[in-house]
Design a protein around this motif. Structure first.
Motif, mmCIF file in Angstrom:
data_model
loop_
_atom_site.group_PDB
_atom_site.id
_atom_site.type_symbol
_atom_site.label_atom_id
_atom_site.label_comp_id
_atom_site.label_asym_id
_atom_site.label_seq_id
_atom_site.Cartn_x
_atom_site.Cartn_y
_atom_site.Cartn_z
ATOM 1 N N GLY A 12 0.867 -1.353 -0.041
ATOM 2 C CA GLY A 12 0.097 0.114 -0.057
ATOM 3 C C GLY A 12 0.886 1.173 -0.190
ATOM 4 N N ILE A 13 2.014 1.337 0.988
ATOM 5 C CA ILE A 13 2.661 2.325 0.839
ATOM 6 C C ILE A 13 3.617 2.650 -0.583
ATOM 7 C CG2 ILE A 13 5.007 3.389 2.170
ATOM 8 C CD1 ILE A 13 3.733 2.055 4.782
ATOM 9 N N MET A 14 3.847 1.483 -0.988
ATOM 10 C CA MET A 14 4.684 1.680 -2.341
ATOM 11 C C MET A 14 3.657 2.010 -3.454
ATOM 12 S SD MET A 14 6.977 -1.875 -2.390
ATOM 13 C CE MET A 14 7.820 -1.289 -4.022
ATOM 14 N N LEU A 15 2.399 1.838 -3.438
ATOM 15 C CA LEU A 15 1.587 2.184 -4.612
ATOM 16 C C LEU A 15 1.141 3.568 -4.390
ATOM 17 C CD1 LEU A 15 -0.997 -0.667 -4.825
ATOM 18 C CD2 LEU A 15 0.654 0.128 -6.627
ATOM 19 N N ALA A 16 0.888 3.998 -2.880
ATOM 20 C CA ALA A 16 0.779 5.325 -2.846
ATOM 21 C C ALA A 16 1.966 6.385 -3.287
ATOM 22 C CB ALA A 16 0.581 5.634 -1.313
ATOM 23 N N THR A 17 3.175 5.798 -2.953
ATOM 24 C CA THR A 17 4.463 6.550 -3.227
ATOM 25 C C THR A 17 4.615 6.836 -4.975
ATOM 26 O OG1 THR A 17 5.439 5.789 -1.201
ATOM 27 C CG2 THR A 17 6.804 6.680 -3.056
ATOM 28 N N TYR A 23 2.085 12.573 -9.638
ATOM 29 C CA TYR A 23 1.428 13.767 -9.567
ATOM 30 C C TYR A 23 2.558 14.805 -9.432
ATOM 31 C CZ TYR A 23 -1.019 17.744 -7.350
ATOM 32 O OH TYR A 23 -1.456 19.019 -7.238
ATOM 33 N N PHE A 24 3.573 14.627 -8.826
ATOM 34 C CA PHE A 24 4.620 15.540 -8.512
ATOM 35 C C PHE A 24 5.499 15.851 -9.808
ATOM 36 C CE2 PHE A 24 5.612 14.461 -3.673
ATOM 37 C CZ PHE A 24 4.258 15.064 -3.395
ATOM 38 N N THR A 25 5.321 14.770 -10.649
ATOM 39 C CA THR A 25 5.941 15.114 -11.830
ATOM 40 C C THR A 25 5.449 15.894 -13.003
ATOM 41 O OG1 THR A 25 7.171 12.692 -11.542
ATOM 42 C CG2 THR A 25 7.196 13.818 -13.738
#
Length: 73
Positions: A12-17, A23-25
Protein backbone atom coordinates in the motif's frame (compact mmCIF):
# COMPACT_ATOMS: atom_id res chain seq x y z
CA UNK A 1 8.37 -9.65 7.93
CA UNK A 2 6.60 -12.98 7.90
CA UNK A 3 3.09 -11.60 8.33
CA UNK A 4 0.51 -10.78 5.71
CA UNK A 5 -0.14 -7.41 7.41
CA UNK A 6 3.47 -6.31 6.89
CA UNK A 7 3.41 -7.10 3.17
CA UNK A 8 -0.02 -5.52 2.73
CA UNK A 9 1.16 -2.30 4.37
CA UNK A 10 4.36 -2.31 2.33
CA UNK A 11 2.44 -2.79 -0.93
CA UNK A 12 0.00 0.00 0.00
CA UNK A 13 2.76 2.43 0.86
CA UNK A 14 4.62 1.64 -2.36
CA UNK A 15 1.49 2.13 -4.49
CA UNK A 16 0.74 5.43 -2.76
CA UNK A 17 4.32 6.61 -3.33
CA UNK A 18 4.16 5.74 -7.02
CA UNK A 19 0.91 7.65 -7.49
CA UNK A 20 2.16 10.72 -5.63
CA UNK A 21 5.44 10.69 -7.59
CA UNK A 22 3.43 10.81 -10.82
CA UNK A 23 1.48 13.78 -9.55
CA UNK A 24 4.64 15.61 -8.47
CA UNK A 25 6.19 15.03 -11.89
CA UNK A 26 3.29 16.45 -13.87
CA UNK A 27 1.92 19.30 -11.76
CA UNK A 28 4.08 22.11 -13.20
CA UNK A 29 3.31 21.19 -16.84
CA UNK A 30 -0.37 20.96 -15.89
CA UNK A 31 -0.30 24.44 -14.36
CA UNK A 32 1.41 25.72 -17.51
CA UNK A 33 -1.36 24.13 -19.57
CA UNK A 34 -3.89 26.00 -17.42
CA UNK A 35 -2.24 29.29 -18.41
CA UNK A 36 0.27 29.95 -15.64
CA UNK A 37 3.81 30.92 -16.59
CA UNK A 38 6.58 28.46 -15.83
CA UNK A 39 7.94 30.82 -13.17
CA UNK A 40 4.56 31.17 -11.45
CA UNK A 41 3.91 27.42 -11.56
CA UNK A 42 7.36 26.61 -10.20
CA UNK A 43 7.04 29.26 -7.49
CA UNK A 44 3.67 27.91 -6.39
CA UNK A 45 5.04 24.38 -6.30
CA UNK A 46 8.10 25.50 -4.31
CA UNK A 47 5.88 27.33 -1.84
CA UNK A 48 3.79 24.17 -1.45
CA UNK A 49 6.90 22.14 -0.59
CA UNK A 50 8.26 24.71 1.87
CA UNK A 51 4.91 24.94 3.68
CA UNK A 52 4.69 21.15 3.67
CA UNK A 53 8.19 20.83 5.12
CA UNK A 54 7.42 23.34 7.87
CA UNK A 55 4.09 21.71 8.71
CA UNK A 56 5.76 18.33 9.28
CA UNK A 57 7.78 19.86 12.12
CA UNK A 58 4.68 21.53 13.58
CA UNK A 59 2.56 18.35 13.44
CA UNK A 60 5.47 16.32 14.81
CA UNK A 61 5.75 18.70 17.75
CA UNK A 62 1.99 18.51 18.37
CA UNK A 63 1.82 14.72 18.03
CA UNK A 64 4.55 14.26 20.64
CA UNK A 65 2.43 16.13 23.17
CA UNK A 66 -0.92 14.42 22.54
CA UNK A 67 -1.92 11.30 24.41
CA UNK A 68 -1.90 8.22 22.21
CA UNK A 69 -4.56 6.34 24.12
CA UNK A 70 -8.03 7.44 25.11
CA UNK A 71 -8.21 8.01 28.85
CA UNK A 72 -11.59 7.78 30.52
CA UNK A 73 -12.10 9.94 33.56
Amino acid sequence: MRTRVFWSLLAGIMLATISVAGYFTHVVPHLEHLGFSRTAASSAWSLFFFVSMFSKFVWGFISERLAVRWQES
